[in-house]
Design a protein around this motif. Structure first.
Motif, PDB file in Angstrom:
ATOM      1  N   GLU A  20      -8.063   0.106  -2.972  1.00 40.72           N
ATOM      2  CA  GLU A  20      -8.213   0.410  -4.389  1.00 40.72           C
ATOM      3  C   GLU A  20      -8.265   1.918  -4.576  1.00 40.72           C
ATOM      4  OE1 GLU A  20     -11.301  -1.667  -6.328  1.00 40.72           O
ATOM      5  OE2 GLU A  20     -10.656  -3.654  -5.640  1.00 40.72           O
ATOM      6  N   LEU A  21      -7.546   2.412  -5.605  1.00 44.73           N
ATOM      7  CA  LEU A  21      -7.428   3.843  -5.853  1.00 44.73           C
ATOM      8  C   LEU A  21      -7.921   4.180  -7.251  1.00 44.73           C
ATOM      9  CD1 LEU A  21      -3.856   4.332  -4.354  1.00 44.73           C
ATOM     10  CD2 LEU A  21      -6.045   4.828  -3.239  1.00 44.73           C
ATOM     11  N   SER A  22      -8.220   5.442  -7.465  1.00 50.59           N
ATOM     12  CA  SER A  22      -8.709   5.919  -8.760  1.00 50.59           C
ATOM     13  C   SER A  22      -7.709   6.886  -9.367  1.00 50.59           C
ATOM     14  CB  SER A  22     -10.071   6.615  -8.587  1.00 50.59           C
ATOM     15  OG  SER A  22     -11.012   5.771  -7.976  1.00 50.59           O
ATOM     16  N   ASP A  23      -7.914   7.227 -10.658  1.00 53.05           N
ATOM     17  CA  ASP A  23      -7.114   8.283 -11.265  1.00 53.05           C
ATOM     18  C   ASP A  23      -7.475   9.615 -10.613  1.00 53.05           C
ATOM     19  OD1 ASP A  23      -6.075   6.383 -12.855  1.00 53.05           O
ATOM     20  OD2 ASP A  23      -7.160   6.962 -14.678  1.00 53.05           O
ATOM     21  N   GLY A  24      -6.641  10.610 -10.804  1.00 55.29           N
ATOM     22  CA  GLY A  24      -6.921  11.930 -10.253  1.00 55.29           C
ATOM     23  C   GLY A  24      -6.660  11.992  -8.772  1.00 55.29           C
ATOM     24  N   ILE A  25      -7.470  12.756  -8.049  1.00 54.52           N
ATOM     25  CA  ILE A  25      -7.247  12.994  -6.617  1.00 54.52           C
ATOM     26  C   ILE A  25      -7.946  11.910  -5.802  1.00 54.52           C
ATOM     27  CG2 ILE A  25      -7.650  14.613  -4.709  1.00 54.52           C
ATOM     28  CD1 ILE A  25      -7.509  16.873  -6.744  1.00 54.52           C
ATOM     29  N   ASN A  26      -7.196  11.313  -4.877  1.00 55.77           N
ATOM     30  CA  ASN A  26      -7.733  10.322  -3.939  1.00 55.77           C
ATOM     31  C   ASN A  26      -7.500  10.847  -2.524  1.00 55.77           C
ATOM     32  OD1 ASN A  26      -8.163   7.441  -5.510  1.00 55.77           O
ATOM     33  ND2 ASN A  26      -6.578   8.698  -6.448  1.00 55.77           N
ATOM     34  N   VAL A  27      -8.567  10.921  -1.732  1.00 56.01           N
ATOM     35  CA  VAL A  27      -8.459  11.361  -0.340  1.00 56.01           C
ATOM     36  C   VAL A  27      -8.580  10.127   0.539  1.00 56.01           C
ATOM     37  CG1 VAL A  27      -9.393  12.815   1.478  1.00 56.01           C
ATOM     38  CG2 VAL A  27      -9.458  13.593  -0.906  1.00 56.01           C
ATOM     39  N   ILE A  28      -7.514   9.800   1.271  1.00 56.62           N
ATOM     40  CA  ILE A  28      -7.474   8.623   2.131  1.00 56.62           C
ATOM     41  C   ILE A  28      -7.520   9.112   3.568  1.00 56.62           C
ATOM     42  CG2 ILE A  28      -6.156   6.563   2.742  1.00 56.62           C
ATOM     43  CD1 ILE A  28      -4.788   6.987  -0.087  1.00 56.62           C
ATOM     44  N   THR A  29      -8.667   8.892   4.193  1.00 57.71           N
ATOM     45  CA  THR A  29      -8.924   9.466   5.512  1.00 57.71           C
ATOM     46  C   THR A  29      -8.837   8.391   6.580  1.00 57.71           C
ATOM     47  OG1 THR A  29     -10.447  11.029   4.455  1.00 57.71           O
ATOM     48  CG2 THR A  29     -10.554  10.831   6.858  1.00 57.71           C
ATOM     49  N   GLY A  30      -8.223   8.741   7.691  1.00 58.45           N
ATOM     50  CA  GLY A  30      -8.149   7.826   8.821  1.00 58.45           C
ATOM     51  C   GLY A  30      -7.656   8.565  10.039  1.00 58.45           C
ATOM     52  N   PRO A  31      -8.025   8.096  11.204  1.00 57.50           N
ATOM     53  CA  PRO A  31      -7.591   8.778  12.430  1.00 57.50           C
ATOM     54  C   PRO A  31      -6.078   8.622  12.638  1.00 57.50           C
ATOM     55  CG  PRO A  31      -8.670   6.694  12.945  1.00 57.50           C
ATOM     56  CD  PRO A  31      -8.857   6.904  11.478  1.00 57.50           C
ATOM     57  N   ASN A  32      -5.560   9.354  13.569  1.00 55.98           N
ATOM     58  CA  ASN A  32      -4.146   9.217  13.909  1.00 55.98           C
ATOM     59  C   ASN A  32      -3.860   7.775  14.332  1.00 55.98           C
ATOM     60  OD1 ASN A  32      -3.469  11.898  13.413  1.00 55.98           O
ATOM     61  ND2 ASN A  32      -4.119  12.543  15.479  1.00 55.98           N
ATOM     62  N   GLU A  33      -2.670   7.297  13.934  1.00 57.02           N
ATOM     63  CA  GLU A  33      -2.227   5.931  14.218  1.00 57.02           C
ATOM     64  C   GLU A  33      -3.038   4.875  13.473  1.00 57.02           C
ATOM     65  OE1 GLU A  33       0.523   5.616  15.803  1.00 57.02           O
ATOM     66  OE2 GLU A  33       0.579   7.756  16.295  1.00 57.02           O
ATOM     67  N   ALA A  34      -3.802   5.294  12.452  1.00 58.61           N
ATOM     68  CA  ALA A  34      -4.562   4.304  11.666  1.00 58.61           C
ATOM     69  C   ALA A  34      -3.671   3.600  10.649  1.00 58.61           C
ATOM     70  CB  ALA A  34      -5.727   4.982  10.951  1.00 58.61           C
ATOM     71  N   GLY A  35      -2.508   4.133  10.379  1.00 60.28           N
ATOM     72  CA  GLY A  35      -1.577   3.475   9.461  1.00 60.28           C
ATOM     73  C   GLY A  35      -1.403   4.198   8.138  1.00 60.28           C
ATOM     74  N   LYS A  36      -1.779   5.491   8.072  1.00 67.85           N
ATOM     75  CA  LYS A  36      -1.637   6.232   6.808  1.00 67.85           C
ATOM     76  C   LYS A  36      -0.172   6.339   6.412  1.00 67.85           C
ATOM     77  CE  LYS A  36      -3.726   9.929   8.372  1.00 67.85           C
ATOM     78  NZ  LYS A  36      -3.941   9.435   9.731  1.00 67.85           N
ATOM     79  N   SER A  37       0.665   6.693   7.359  1.00 68.34           N
ATOM     80  CA  SER A  37       2.094   6.808   7.048  1.00 68.34           C
ATOM     81  C   SER A  37       2.702   5.447   6.707  1.00 68.34           C
ATOM     82  CB  SER A  37       2.843   7.434   8.232  1.00 68.34           C
ATOM     83  OG  SER A  37       2.380   8.757   8.459  1.00 68.34           O
ATOM     84  N   THR A  38       2.159   4.375   7.285  1.00 69.34           N
ATOM     85  CA  THR A  38       2.637   3.030   6.952  1.00 69.34           C
ATOM     86  C   THR A  38       2.326   2.700   5.498  1.00 69.34           C
ATOM     87  OG1 THR A  38       2.346   2.301   9.236  1.00 69.34           O
ATOM     88  CG2 THR A  38       2.461   0.580   7.542  1.00 69.34           C
TER      89      THR A  38
END
Length: 619
Positions: A20-38
């Motif tokens: 779930e995301l909010s309006d404005g700036i959202n920071v999605i943090t995760g380690p390498n290979e956690a699937g951020k690019s996916t």
């Protein structure tokens, strides 16, 4: 457009994953290979479909992101909002790489398939996938050295130029327009309009013929009338049959009594009344005549006796009247004789009338009824004869009704024959109308084809005119166009790079020859000679400038930054975060493997939302 919720049913390493995301700036943090690019690639695939084409040395997205463990579950949904309206984009990539359904959350219904493409264009501000990849969706920069970063920026500048204004090579564009004009001229059908007008005339004549009231389809109406006439004829035939049975019954009753109709019955009544009247008169007269005979005989005998014996001198005493008295005596005797004859005659009449009346009683009265010659018996006879008269009247009415029913039945049969003739005529008309309708359908189909050809001719001629105008305009304005695009991007990028760098660099210039230079206090410096962090800022400035040029300044499309600040130091990151917060009003998704972005945002007191994703937790 704002992304409210991401739900992955199956994509790459993710299964049944929700973010779930909010309006404005959202920071999605995760380690390498956690699937951020996916997740980044999932958002793009949900907006534009899973790419089946090969990108460089990579496998296509469609093949690369198909789940290994559950390949039959491949897709997901995006919940978004746009101008106060809420939608859910659903895709099942197993059905098709481009399969899409949009659910209108506010109205609780799916958007019609015919409206889906237009709605997606509006949601994406008509941003093509190429423009999306080169601007809004910022992937990782895999440059290890400043020189490589500079080459990356030059390539990006070329991509941006191609995205925002393809074909700035005037000579190539003019050649293209010339070829395009030849292609368009080859599409022209010079006879289309003439043939179209000819077919329209035929259509008009056929339609006028079909509108003729005489050709209206009355089969249903006439069939109903014929059915009604048939029902009436059937009912009339039944009534006629019942009436014939009634006539036969009444005739049988009257014939059994020797009567033939109402006239005979009335004559019988008159005969009976006359006989009984005569009988009663004779019956009354006989005693009177008998008494008269007796008196006449008595007086006559007396007178005659007195004359012969002159009893006590009566005749002598009468003198001259004695002769007259004698004559009277003779007259009385004569009257007595005549009265006797009359009485005998009356007795014969009485006997004859009695026989006739008794014969009528025996014929017309039931054995158990009174049959004596009396008023009571005569009253019974009269009632019986009145029944005959009533039956005769009924017979007359039945015969009259039979004539009416026969006449009506003949009329109904004639009406049915007329209806059948009309039905035959209507069927002939219907067949002719159907033939005309087939002709009309064929003409309309031909007209539709010719109309499309005529419209295509008009569009082609308009396009030829547009090509000619474009060629003329391109010759005059090709230089101005190239200058305008470059000026806008350089101006916007310069404003941004100044904000990013805190004023260290005043402007950026991406020249026509793709040599990117920065203006600083010491003069112009090539991007080849700056640090990787600065080069990355230039990359970001050019990208945001291109976004503003392509998608407008409303910042409608979510900006996705995937590890875009990995090479920034804290000061440069602080400047960039502040600039983003104040200059990009739309939604921003920052994917990062570090905590620095969130810490900088907190330190700068910039409102944001934080989401953490783990490695195995989301699989």
């Amino acid at each position: 457009m704002r992304i409210k919720k991401i739900h992955i049913t199956g994509f790459g390493r993710f299964r049944d994953f929700t973010l779930e995301l909010s309006d404005g700036i959202n920071v999605i943090t995760g380690p390498n290979e956690a699937g951020k690019s996916t997740i980044h690639l999932f958002i793009r695939s949900m907006l534009y479909g899973a790419d089946k084409k090969r990108r460089g040395a990579q496998r296509p997205v469609y093949e690369r992101m198909r789940p290994w463990h559950t390949p039959d579950i491949y897709g997901g949904s995006l919940e978004i909002s746009d101008d106060g309206r809420n939608y859910r984009i659903d895709r099942d990539f197993n059905v098709s790489a481009d399969d899409i359904r949009i659910y209108d959350i506010d109205n609780s219904c799916f958007v019609a398939e015919s409206e889906t493409e237009g709605l997606m264009k509006r949601l994406l501000n008509d941003l093509s996938e190429t423009a999306y990849v080169n601007t809004v969706s910022s992937g990782q920069l895999h440059a290890a050295t400043g020189k490589d970063m500079a080459a990356e920026i030059k390539r990006y500048a070329a991509n941006v130029t191609g995205t925002v204004n393809s074909g700035l090579d005037a000579d190539a564009a003019l050649m293209f327009l010339s070829d395009r004009k030849k292609e368009l001229e080859a599409k022209l059908d010079t006879n289309a309009q003439t043939e179209y007008n000819r077919v329209l005339v035929k259509i008009k004549k056929t339609e006028e013929s079909l509108r003729d009231p005489k050709r209206n389809n009355r089969i249903s109406e006439i069939s109903k009338l014929n059915e009604a006439a048939g029902r009436s004829a059937g009912e009339t035939a039944i009534s006629l049959g019942d009436n014939e049975l009634r006539i036969k019954e009444l005739n049988s009753i009257l014939s059994a009594k020797g009567l033939n109709g109402e006239r005979d019955a009335k004559e019988l009544r008159e005969k009976a009344d006359d006989l009984y009247s005569e009988y009663t008169d004779v019956k009354k007269a006989i005693p009177v005549y008998t008494m008269t005979v007796f008196i006449c005989l008595l007086l006559g005998v007396f007178a005659a006796g007195c004359r012969m014996r002159d009893i006590k001198g009566i005749y002598t005493a009468l003198g001259e009247y004695a002769y007259f008295f004698f004559i009277v005596a003779i007259a009385l005797l004569t009257g007595a004789v005549l009265t006797i004859f009359k009485t005998v005659q009356l007795m014969r009449v009485k006997k004859n009338d009695t026989a006739k009346l008794l014969e009528l009683f025996s014929r017309h009265l039931d054995p158990d009824q009174e049959t004596s010659l009396s008023d009571q018996g005569m009253e019974l006879l009269r009632k019986k004869i009145d029944e005959y008269i009533a039956n005769a009247a009924r017979l007359r009415e039945a015969e009259s009704c039979r004539d009416e029913l026969v006449q009506r039945l003949q009329g109904l049969n004639t009406e049915q024959r007329q209806h059948l003739n009309e039905l035959d005529e209507q069927k002939r008309i219907r067949d002719a109308v159907n033939d005309d309708l087939l002709v009309l359908s064929s003409l309309r189909s031909e007209a539709a084809v010719l109309k499309r050809k005529a419209e295509t001719n008009r569009r082609v001629r308009d396009e030829i005119d547009s090509v000619d105008l474009a060629a003329d305009t391109l010759r005059e304005l090709s230089g101005s166009i190239r200058e305008a695009v470059g000026t806008y991007i350089n101006k916007e990028a310069s404003r941004m790079i100044s904000g990013f760098s805190g004023g260290r660099y005043n402007s950026v210039n991406a020249g026509v020859n793709l040599n990117v230079e920065l203006n600083c206090r010491d003069g112009m410096i090539s991007v080849n000679d700056v640090s990787q962090g600065t080069a990355d800022q230039v990359y970001m400035a050019l990208r945001l400038a291109a976004i503003r040029f392509i998608a407008g300044e409303a910042d409608r499309i979510p900006l996705i930054l995937d590890d875009s600040f990995a090479l920034y130091d804290d000061e440069r990151l602080m400047d960039s975060m502040k600039f983003l917060a104040h200059n990009y009003k739309g939604q921003v998704l920052i994917f990062t493997c570090q905590k620095r972005e969130e810490e900088i945002l907190k330190l700068a007191e910039i409102v944001h939302a934080s989401v953490s994703i783990g490695g195995n937790d989301n699989e």
